[in-house]
Design a protein around this motif. Structure first.
Motif, mmCIF file in Angstrom:
data_model
loop_
_atom_site.group_PDB
_atom_site.id
_atom_site.type_symbol
_atom_site.label_atom_id
_atom_site.label_comp_id
_atom_site.label_asym_id
_atom_site.label_seq_id
_atom_site.Cartn_x
_atom_site.Cartn_y
_atom_site.Cartn_z
ATOM 1 N N PRO A 38 0.922 -0.816 -0.175
ATOM 2 C CA PRO A 38 -0.338 0.108 -0.372
ATOM 3 C C PRO A 38 0.574 0.612 -0.041
ATOM 4 O O PRO A 38 2.148 0.958 0.590
ATOM 5 N N MET A 39 0.653 1.953 -0.354
ATOM 6 C CA MET A 39 1.080 3.685 -1.000
ATOM 7 C C MET A 39 1.527 3.829 0.375
ATOM 8 O O MET A 39 0.563 4.337 1.895
ATOM 9 N N ARG A 40 2.435 4.385 1.476
ATOM 10 C CA ARG A 40 2.782 5.260 1.788
ATOM 11 C C ARG A 40 2.264 6.612 2.541
ATOM 12 O O ARG A 40 2.275 6.783 1.310
ATOM 13 N N ARG A 41 2.088 6.472 3.022
ATOM 14 C CA ARG A 41 0.878 8.441 3.909
ATOM 15 C C ARG A 41 2.014 9.134 4.877
ATOM 16 O O ARG A 41 1.340 8.808 5.615
ATOM 17 N N PRO A 42 3.379 9.432 4.463
ATOM 18 C CA PRO A 42 3.338 10.455 5.271
ATOM 19 C C PRO A 42 2.965 10.985 6.211
ATOM 20 O O PRO A 42 1.809 11.539 5.666
ATOM 21 N N THR A 43 3.015 11.844 7.287
ATOM 22 C CA THR A 43 2.102 12.528 7.899
ATOM 23 C C THR A 43 2.186 13.831 7.006
ATOM 24 O O THR A 43 0.933 14.999 7.652
ATOM 25 N N ILE A 44 2.885 14.456 6.124
ATOM 26 C CA ILE A 44 3.161 15.797 5.968
ATOM 27 C C ILE A 44 3.125 15.722 4.482
ATOM 28 O O ILE A 44 4.560 14.866 3.973
ATOM 29 N N ILE A 45 2.518 16.067 3.351
ATOM 30 C CA ILE A 45 2.470 15.778 2.015
ATOM 31 C C ILE A 45 2.755 17.472 0.907
ATOM 32 O O ILE A 45 1.897 17.958 1.052
ATOM 33 N N PRO A 46 3.806 18.155 1.194
ATOM 34 C CA PRO A 46 3.959 19.548 0.039
ATOM 35 C C PRO A 46 3.237 19.367 -0.736
ATOM 36 O O PRO A 46 3.421 18.078 -1.400
ATOM 37 N N ARG A 47 2.707 20.259 -1.244
ATOM 38 C CA ARG A 47 1.816 20.205 -2.771
ATOM 39 C C ARG A 47 2.532 21.416 -3.930
ATOM 40 O O ARG A 47 1.657 22.049 -3.297
ATOM 41 N N LEU A 48 2.714 20.871 -5.076
ATOM 42 C CA LEU A 48 3.524 21.973 -5.945
ATOM 43 C C LEU A 48 2.516 22.428 -6.900
ATOM 44 O O LEU A 48 2.578 21.102 -7.662
ATOM 45 N N PRO A 49 2.157 23.756 -7.157
ATOM 46 C CA PRO A 49 1.230 23.434 -7.986
ATOM 47 C C PRO A 49 1.871 23.528 -9.320
ATOM 48 O O PRO A 49 2.838 24.491 -9.519
ATOM 49 N N TYR A 50 1.802 23.039 -10.137
ATOM 50 C CA TYR A 50 2.544 23.183 -11.725
ATOM 51 C C TYR A 50 1.175 23.556 -12.662
ATOM 52 O O TYR A 50 0.295 23.464 -12.234
ATOM 53 N N GLU A 51 1.730 24.288 -14.109
ATOM 54 C CA GLU A 51 0.588 24.994 -14.933
ATOM 55 C C GLU A 51 0.822 23.885 -16.050
ATOM 56 O O GLU A 51 -0.178 23.275 -16.178
ATOM 57 N N ASN A 52 2.232 22.341 -16.390
ATOM 58 C CA ASN A 52 1.820 21.557 -16.807
ATOM 59 C C ASN A 52 2.491 19.918 -15.771
ATOM 60 O O ASN A 52 3.545 20.297 -16.308
ATOM 61 N N VAL A 53 1.211 19.837 -14.955
ATOM 62 C CA VAL A 53 2.262 18.871 -14.647
ATOM 63 C C VAL A 53 2.348 17.813 -14.780
ATOM 64 O O VAL A 53 3.826 17.086 -14.486
ATOM 65 N N GLY A 54 1.782 17.034 -16.065
ATOM 66 C CA GLY A 54 2.781 15.945 -16.607
ATOM 67 C C GLY A 54 4.044 16.494 -17.518
ATOM 68 O O GLY A 54 5.112 15.514 -17.472
ATOM 69 N N ALA A 55 4.534 17.908 -18.136
ATOM 70 C CA ALA A 55 6.116 18.390 -18.543
ATOM 71 C C ALA A 55 6.366 18.257 -17.139
ATOM 72 O O ALA A 55 8.143 17.414 -16.645
#
Lengths: 176, 188
Positions: A38-55
């Motif tokens: 199962p996917m690890r679930r760290p306590t804190i996960i920063p999330r970064l916004p991108y204009e082009n997530v795929g690139a």
């Protein structure tokens, strides 16, 4: 003509791209791995916004050696990646389309409001790889107080990454 | 040595989940074509992923007495398709237009061409307006060419029920094609 024969006349094959079956297999195996491990679930996960997530994803994989957590990927109706996660060592970071959750790419915002420190095992090799992949180095590779070696780079959209390798177990600064 | 049956592979996948990949290798192409015929290539790709994810999650419930997993996969697919009725109706209408055009090109007699342009769209509407249970049975039988036994397995019905659904579907189609269609049927 009989009703069933008439119905048969409307049977028509769809034209598929050849890669469809491979993509389906990859998705299934990701689902299966997810169950096995199962996917690890760290306590804190920063999330970064991108204009082009795929690139951004392919750049982060290529330049910095991050690996996508395939099970975390969300795709929009047009096939573009909406959000996903990458992992590196025991760390995890989310990437998502800008605008959601009020966050914007530095490309749009004009400035980054945070930088992220990543510990690596071989800073020279990592630096080489980043250089070769076209990352913009904004702080050259150097030793800091003989405690660690460090460099900083921008990714495609201007998020700032600080990579470092400890050179000794106990930092010089703590000995003083 | 014979390759292991689907039932054996699915049985093994309870302890070794990765083994389930073989079920995909064996049947994904067939299932994808089935979904494509019903809703077109684009929607079919999404459904294929959903279908195999569901199959994997429900693998414990696969009846080990069945040799092939294909009817079971068809059944999961049939259920998923119910949520895509509009895409299905669109595709049916497009198929009707293409069938009519083909027919016209074949015959080159204007009377038959006109008939086809009226008849095939009406067949599409008739299929579309069948009750879900009859439409599924009919299309598994007519398009997928599954024998009654496999349709029964797919839809989890006794074989007798499949027979009666199919004959009801035939009767419904005949009825739906009837109102102004008698003359055209006779002209053939």
């Amino acid at each position: 003509m009989k009703p069933v024969d008439l119905a048969k006349k409307l049977r028509r094959e769809a034209a598929f791209e050849p890669a469809v079956l491979d993509r389906g297999k990859a998705a299934l195996m990701a689902t299966i791995r997810q169950e096995v491990q199962p996917m690890r679930r760290p306590t804190i996960i920063p999330r970064l916004p991108y204009e082009n997530v795929g690139a951004a994803l392919s750049f982060l994989e290529r330049a910095f050696g991050f690996r996508e957590v395939a099970a975390a990927r969300g795709v929009r109706a047009d096939g573009a990646i909406d959000y996903t996660m990458v992992e590196f060592g025991d760390g995890m970071i989310g990437l998502g389309a800008q605008g959601a959750h009020g966050a914007f790419s530095p490309m749009r915002a004009g400035t980054a409001s945070q930088y992220i420190t990543v510990h690596v095992d071989d800073i020279d090799a990592h630096h080489q790889r980043a250089l070769a992949s076209g990352a913009e180095i904004v702080s050259r590779l150097h030793d800091h107080l003989r405690d660690y070696r460090v460099y900083e780079a921008l990714d495609l959209e201007g998020h700032r990454w600080r990579f470092l390798q400890w050179l000794r177990e106990t930092p010089q600064s703590e000995r003083r | 040595m014979d390759p292991p049956s689907d039932a054996a592979v699915i049985g093994r996948s309870l302890d070794e989940p990765e083994a389930f990949g073989l079920v995909y290798d064996r049947h994904a192409a067939t299932v994808l074509r089935f979904l494509g015929r019903r809703v077109g290539a684009e929607a079919a790709e999404g459904l294929l992923g959903e279908l195999f994810r569901i199959a994997f999650e429900r693998r414990k419930t696969f009846d080990a007495a069945r040799v092939s997993a294909l009817p079971w996969l068809y059944g999961i697919g049939s259920n998923l398709l119910l949520k895509h009725r509009r895409a299905e109706a669109r595709r049916l209408r497009a198929s009707a237009r293409m069938a009519a055009a083909d027919h016209a090109a074949d015959r080159r007699t204007s009377a038959a061409a006109i008939d086809a342009h009226v008849l095939f769209p009406r067949v599409a509407d008739a299929i579309d307006s069948l009750p879900d249970s009859e439409r599924e049975a009919l299309l598994l039988f007519a398009w997928e060419e599954l024998p009654y036994g496999s349709v029964a397995e797919a839809l989890k019905l006794p074989i007798g029920t499949v027979r009666s659904r199919l004959s009801r579907a035939r009767a419904h189609l005949r009825e739906l094609l009837e109102p102004n269609g008698k003359g055209r049927e006779r002209s053939r």
